[in-house]
Design an enzyme around this catalytic site. Structure first.
Site, PDB file in Angstrom:
ATOM      1  N   ASP A 194      -3.434 -10.811  -1.627  1.00  0.00           N
ATOM      2  CA  ASP A 194      -3.881 -10.217  -0.370  1.00  0.00           C
ATOM      3  C   ASP A 194      -5.370  -9.859  -0.483  1.00  0.00           C
ATOM      4  OD1 ASP A 194      -2.201  -8.550   2.038  1.00  0.00           O
ATOM      5  OD2 ASP A 194      -4.157  -7.678   1.532  1.00  0.00           O
ATOM      6  N   ASP A 231      -4.746 -12.326   4.684  1.00  0.00           N
ATOM      7  CA  ASP A 231      -5.909 -11.731   5.350  1.00  0.00           C
ATOM      8  C   ASP A 231      -7.218 -12.043   4.626  1.00  0.00           C
ATOM      9  OD1 ASP A 231      -4.876 -10.188   3.307  1.00  0.00           O
ATOM     10  OD2 ASP A 231      -4.631  -8.368   4.504  1.00  0.00           O
ATOM     11  N   HIS A 270      -6.686  -7.181   0.377  1.00  0.00           N
ATOM     12  CA  HIS A 270      -6.783  -5.771  -0.004  1.00  0.00           C
ATOM     13  C   HIS A 270      -6.162  -5.546  -1.389  1.00  0.00           C
ATOM     14  CE1 HIS A 270      -6.667  -5.780   4.481  1.00  0.00           C
ATOM     15  NE2 HIS A 270      -7.661  -4.924   4.321  1.00  0.00           N
ATOM     16  N   HIS A 312       0.807  -1.237   0.000  1.00  0.00           N
ATOM     17  CA  HIS A 312       0.000   0.000   0.000  1.00  0.00           C
ATOM     18  C   HIS A 312       0.833   1.277   0.000  1.00  0.00           C
ATOM     19  CE1 HIS A 312      -3.627  -2.290   0.526  1.00  0.00           C
ATOM     20  NE2 HIS A 312      -3.304  -2.726   1.729  1.00  0.00           N
TER      21      HIS A 312
END
Ligand SMILES: [Zn+2]
Length: 390
Positions: free
Chosen positions: A165, A254, A167, A129
């Site tokens: 991931d 996650d 995200h 990120h």
């Protein structure tokens, strides 16, 4: 048999955002302990990285931001650049610890370039990120973007980055959004429902790089079978046409059903299947070159250590059978740190690692995402979005 490099040093545990922060380095420590207890790392030299220098950090970050990170622990309030927030708190030695994470992913990349290994894995990396001028989503420096930039300078001009991931891999996508040499693929929970709010199918890359950003936005609740169905409906075809010289994968875990920060519903068995699939894709489409890094994952005891032990084992061709019991020595070590934690008994969640392929006539909830992504990018590769054979 391909040779594989494992990058690890306990110094990487210094990337520590605080005891109350979800991104707790104990997840890395417990992973290495579990992999060790199972014999996965027997006779494997663990390569210790050096911190990335300024020159390398500048590949992905502005000088102002790097200076702000250096000064943050002494600066008090108003640091700016996304620092000092609940997501990205300032911590002692923040610059050095973050630069070491970048160094770990760079070392993995270097092993592949120098021919010391065809695969490399570093579970501390995957901070996808981080943006050029600010920290974001627990990520200070973007090790993935730095490594891709460095590999471009080593003569690679077709690099595929696949991000599993939960995200969206927004920082890496943004870094190469207009660069046709870099394919970024991200499968994630739908941006309507989760940070960072990007990763729509319509984000496909800019200019001559149109088609080299691929996003699959999965509905909350998607489990192993749905995730794998969506992955196989999109990713192998795109990789076959892109013909990468190297595959880089961000392997955040996650997406697990027990993860406290997101709402997909995968199991460690699904994760294990994903890693085996990525290995196969690297072998088939990237001359076997595979650089795997970690990422998110906030069920620190029950999920991350098992899933990333499967990752390490897969990279090393030492696949661990799902039914394998979790060693008692590891369980004792965990109880010392977390006396009340519910521990897993085996390396499986009992999840099915099978799926039915897209185009079978069923109407799976992920099929909306599959159609959107295929229609957005398949024409760029001369593929038919509506033909399941493509
Ligand atoms: Zn994540």
């Amino acid at each position: 048999m391909p040779s594989s490099a494992v990058v690890w040093d306990p110094a990487l545990l210094a990337y520590d955002l605080g005891d109350d922060h979800p991104f707790n380095p104990v997840r890395l420590d417990l992973t290495v302990r579990l992999a060790t207890a199972l014999g996965v790392l027997d006779d494997v030299p663990l390569l210790a990285p050096d911190p990335a220098g300024e020159t390398e950090l500048l590949r992905a970050h502005t000088p102002e931001y790097i200076e702000a990170v250096r000064r943050a622990p002494m600066a008090g309030h108003d640091v700016g650049h996304g620092l000092g927030t609940p997501d990205n708190p300032v911590f002692v030695d923040m610059h050095d610890a973050s630069a070491l994470v970048v160094g770990s992913t760079l070392l993995g990349a270097r092993c592949l370039v120098e021919g010391r290994a065809t695969r490399a894995v570093g579970i501390a990396g995957g901070l996808h990120h981080a943006m050029p001028g600010h920290a974001s989503g627990f990520c200070v420096y973007n090790d993935c973007a730095v490594a891709v930039s460095w590999l471009l300078d080593q003569g690679f001009d077709r690099i595929a980055y696949v991000d599993t991931d939960v995200h969206h891999g927004d920082g890496v996508q943004a870094a190469f959004y207009d660069d046709p040499r870099v394919l970024t693929v991200s499968l994630h929970q739908h941006p309507f429902t989760l940070f960072p709010g990007t990763g729509y199918a319509a984000e496909t890359g800019a200019g001559e790089a149109d088609g080299t950003a691929v996003n699959v936005a999965l509905p909350p609740g998607t489990g192993d079978a749905g995730w794998l169905r969506a992955f196989h409906a999109v990713v192998p075809s795109v990789l076959e046409r892109f013909r990468p010289q190297i595959l880089i994968t961000q392997c955040g875990v996650d997406s697990h059903a027990e993860d406290p920060l997101a709402d997909l519903s995968l199991s460690v068995d699904g994760h294990r299947r994903i890693y085996r699939t990525l290995r196969e894709l690297a072998d088939t489409h990237a001359d076997g070159r595979w650089l795997a890094v970690g990422g998110g994952g906030y069920q620190l005891i029950r999920v991350v250590p098992r899933s990333w032990t499967h990752l390490l084992a897969t990279v090393l061709d030492r696949d661990v059978a799902p039914s394998t019991p979790v060693p008692a020595t590891w369980a004792e070590q965990v109880r010392e740190k977390a006396p009340n934690a519910a521990l897993p008994g085996t390396m499986t969640d009992g999840g099915a690692d099978s799926f039915s392929p897209w185009g079978d006539g069923d109407d799976d909830p992920v099929d909306v995402a599959v159609r959107e992504t295929r229609r957005a990018v398949f024409p760029s590769y001369g593929l038919d979005p509506d033909d399941p054979r493509d």
